[in-house]
Design an enzyme around this catalytic site. Sequence first.
Site, mmCIF file in Angstrom:
data_model
loop_
_atom_site.group_PDB
_atom_site.id
_atom_site.type_symbol
_atom_site.label_atom_id
_atom_site.label_comp_id
_atom_site.label_asym_id
_atom_site.label_seq_id
_atom_site.Cartn_x
_atom_site.Cartn_y
_atom_site.Cartn_z
ATOM 1 N N HIS A 211 28.814 36.128 61.475
ATOM 2 C CA HIS A 211 29.934 35.595 61.753
ATOM 3 C C HIS A 211 30.395 34.271 62.400
ATOM 4 O O HIS A 211 29.450 33.881 63.084
ATOM 5 C CB HIS A 211 30.854 36.811 62.464
ATOM 6 C CG HIS A 211 30.924 38.022 62.082
ATOM 7 N ND1 HIS A 211 29.889 39.046 62.230
ATOM 8 C CD2 HIS A 211 31.717 38.841 61.294
ATOM 9 C CE1 HIS A 211 29.965 39.993 61.549
ATOM 10 N NE2 HIS A 211 31.116 39.862 61.076
ATOM 11 N N MET B 288 37.762 39.412 61.457
ATOM 12 C CA MET B 288 37.033 38.209 61.734
ATOM 13 C C MET B 288 35.901 37.987 60.856
ATOM 14 O O MET B 288 35.110 37.503 61.436
ATOM 15 C CB MET B 288 36.312 38.618 63.153
ATOM 16 C CG MET B 288 37.419 39.065 64.199
ATOM 17 S SD MET B 288 36.498 39.522 65.672
ATOM 18 C CE MET B 288 37.938 40.459 66.806
ATOM 19 N N SER B 289 36.204 37.996 59.697
ATOM 20 C CA SER B 289 35.119 37.640 58.463
ATOM 21 C C SER B 289 35.830 37.290 57.342
ATOM 22 O O SER B 289 36.954 36.813 57.185
ATOM 23 C CB SER B 289 34.241 38.993 58.419
ATOM 24 O OG SER B 289 34.763 39.859 57.859
ATOM 25 N N HIS C 228 25.751 45.648 62.785
ATOM 26 C CA HIS C 228 25.522 45.010 61.497
ATOM 27 C C HIS C 228 24.051 44.975 61.368
ATOM 28 O O HIS C 228 23.549 43.793 62.196
ATOM 29 C CB HIS C 228 26.177 43.351 61.480
ATOM 30 C CG HIS C 228 27.544 43.428 61.627
ATOM 31 N ND1 HIS C 228 28.527 43.034 60.429
ATOM 32 C CD2 HIS C 228 28.566 43.951 62.590
ATOM 33 C CE1 HIS C 228 29.445 43.050 61.162
ATOM 34 N NE2 HIS C 228 29.672 43.489 62.066
ATOM 35 N N HIS D 74 34.993 47.055 69.939
ATOM 36 C CA HIS D 74 34.048 47.302 68.758
ATOM 37 C C HIS D 74 33.894 48.502 68.493
ATOM 38 O O HIS D 74 33.785 48.975 67.353
ATOM 39 C CB HIS D 74 32.899 46.501 69.129
ATOM 40 C CG HIS D 74 32.040 46.332 67.876
ATOM 41 N ND1 HIS D 74 32.482 45.787 66.465
ATOM 42 C CD2 HIS D 74 30.797 46.387 67.745
ATOM 43 C CE1 HIS D 74 31.163 45.861 65.810
ATOM 44 N NE2 HIS D 74 30.238 46.316 66.587
ATOM 45 N N ALA E 211 35.937 45.341 58.098
ATOM 46 C CA ALA E 211 36.920 46.180 58.815
ATOM 47 C C ALA E 211 38.137 45.382 59.261
ATOM 48 O O ALA E 211 37.920 44.184 59.649
ATOM 49 C CB ALA E 211 36.298 46.617 60.285
ATOM 50 N N SER F 81 31.651 45.913 59.205
ATOM 51 C CA SER F 81 31.522 46.776 60.315
ATOM 52 C C SER F 81 31.512 48.267 59.978
ATOM 53 O O SER F 81 32.350 48.641 59.282
ATOM 54 C CB SER F 81 32.367 46.685 61.263
ATOM 55 O OG SER F 81 32.352 45.026 61.798
ATOM 56 N N TYR G 53 32.169 33.825 64.962
ATOM 57 C CA TYR G 53 31.960 33.947 66.332
ATOM 58 C C TYR G 53 30.709 33.741 66.938
ATOM 59 O O TYR G 53 30.698 34.002 68.241
ATOM 60 C CB TYR G 53 33.206 35.017 66.675
ATOM 61 C CG TYR G 53 32.565 36.355 66.019
ATOM 62 C CD1 TYR G 53 31.556 36.867 66.580
ATOM 63 C CD2 TYR G 53 33.389 37.072 65.201
ATOM 64 C CE1 TYR G 53 31.137 38.324 66.311
ATOM 65 C CE2 TYR G 53 33.030 38.207 64.642
ATOM 66 C CZ TYR G 53 32.081 38.859 65.108
ATOM 67 O OH TYR G 53 31.687 40.043 64.829
ATOM 68 N N GLU G 54 29.489 34.112 66.030
ATOM 69 C CA GLU G 54 28.428 34.155 66.578
ATOM 70 C C GLU G 54 27.731 32.945 67.095
ATOM 71 O O GLU G 54 26.658 32.654 67.669
ATOM 72 C CB GLU G 54 27.464 34.763 65.605
ATOM 73 C CG GLU G 54 27.591 36.223 65.620
ATOM 74 C CD GLU G 54 26.698 36.993 64.388
ATOM 75 O OE1 GLU G 54 25.676 36.896 64.472
ATOM 76 O OE2 GLU G 54 27.232 37.694 63.512
ATOM 77 N N ASN H 79 42.099 50.094 62.723
ATOM 78 C CA ASN H 79 43.439 50.281 63.677
ATOM 79 C C ASN H 79 44.491 49.756 63.128
ATOM 80 O O ASN H 79 44.663 48.885 62.130
ATOM 81 C CB ASN H 79 42.781 49.613 64.817
ATOM 82 C CG ASN H 79 42.274 47.978 64.342
ATOM 83 O OD1 ASN H 79 41.333 47.938 63.948
ATOM 84 N ND2 ASN H 79 43.292 47.310 64.927
#
Length: 288
Positions: free
Chosen positions: A82, A210-211, A60, A246, A112, A29, A84-85, A234
């Site tokens: 990802h 998340m990746s 992306h 996001h 990220a 990201s 989550y997609e 963060n």
Amino acid sequence: MPLDPQKAADFIKEQAPGFMPRVGIVLGSGLGGLADKIDAVASLNFTDIPDFPRSSVEGHQGKLVLGRLGGMPVICMQGRIHLYEGVDPQDLAVPVRVMKLLGVEILLVTNAAGSFHEEVGPGRLMLISDHINFTSRNPLIGENDERFGPRFFSMEDAYDPILREHLKAVAKELSIDLSEGVYLHYPGPNFETPAEIRAFKTLGADAVGMSTTPEVLVARHCGMRVAAISNITNLVAGLSKTALSHEQTLECAKLAANDLEKLVIIFLETLKRELLKAHMKEEADGDN
Ligand code: HPA
């Protein structure tokens, strides 16, 4: 019908005749800018490549760029897919297998991530030393494809110790602060709850995102060497003073994007010199 990496690889070869990438790069990201630095031979939308999975996340772009970066022939995913997609986890094996079929030996993954350490905050980079796959999913679950690797394989030293030393040396040379730690893959799409973060801390996580674990698992299965870097955007939920979103990730990804670009380019330059030396030594040994 499962996606066929050979079909995608054949198509890509036609678009970049005679070009053989040695290093594969996956950009996370807000890090897509590195792809613009590539002296490109071909740039393809994921959607135009047959049997290639596609990304739906903003930030992306979903492009595959082939060309030279730091003098090294590379293939770069500008954007990734990802879990989550909602894609079939097995589809996530395709991009890395396509790279393997094109000749890639080393995979460099970026992402990220949120940091568990106040002293490693937004704008910092973390070299991944190991991971915890907290998704309970894995692109390699299912029938094993023997063309790529064995059914069972080790994940010890999955993040190549020699490449890590190289990256640390380059970071030092460039005066870039590079911490090192364990990355935990959280399935998303929501950010973690503070209670989950407390639990992950006791599990030994230094950063969460998340990746990354799908690509690394597939790369290690087919024998690629792997290096991975988290761009800390963060502090984790509960530690962060700003609400996670996001937009926040994309905004803060810019803070270290420059450092990451420099680090990767100089790393590739030194790697190219090393490979050339090794190649010349092999040739010389062959002559003797
Ligand atoms: N958690 C999960 N994914 C992330 C984070 C986070 O704190 N920051 C960037 N991606």
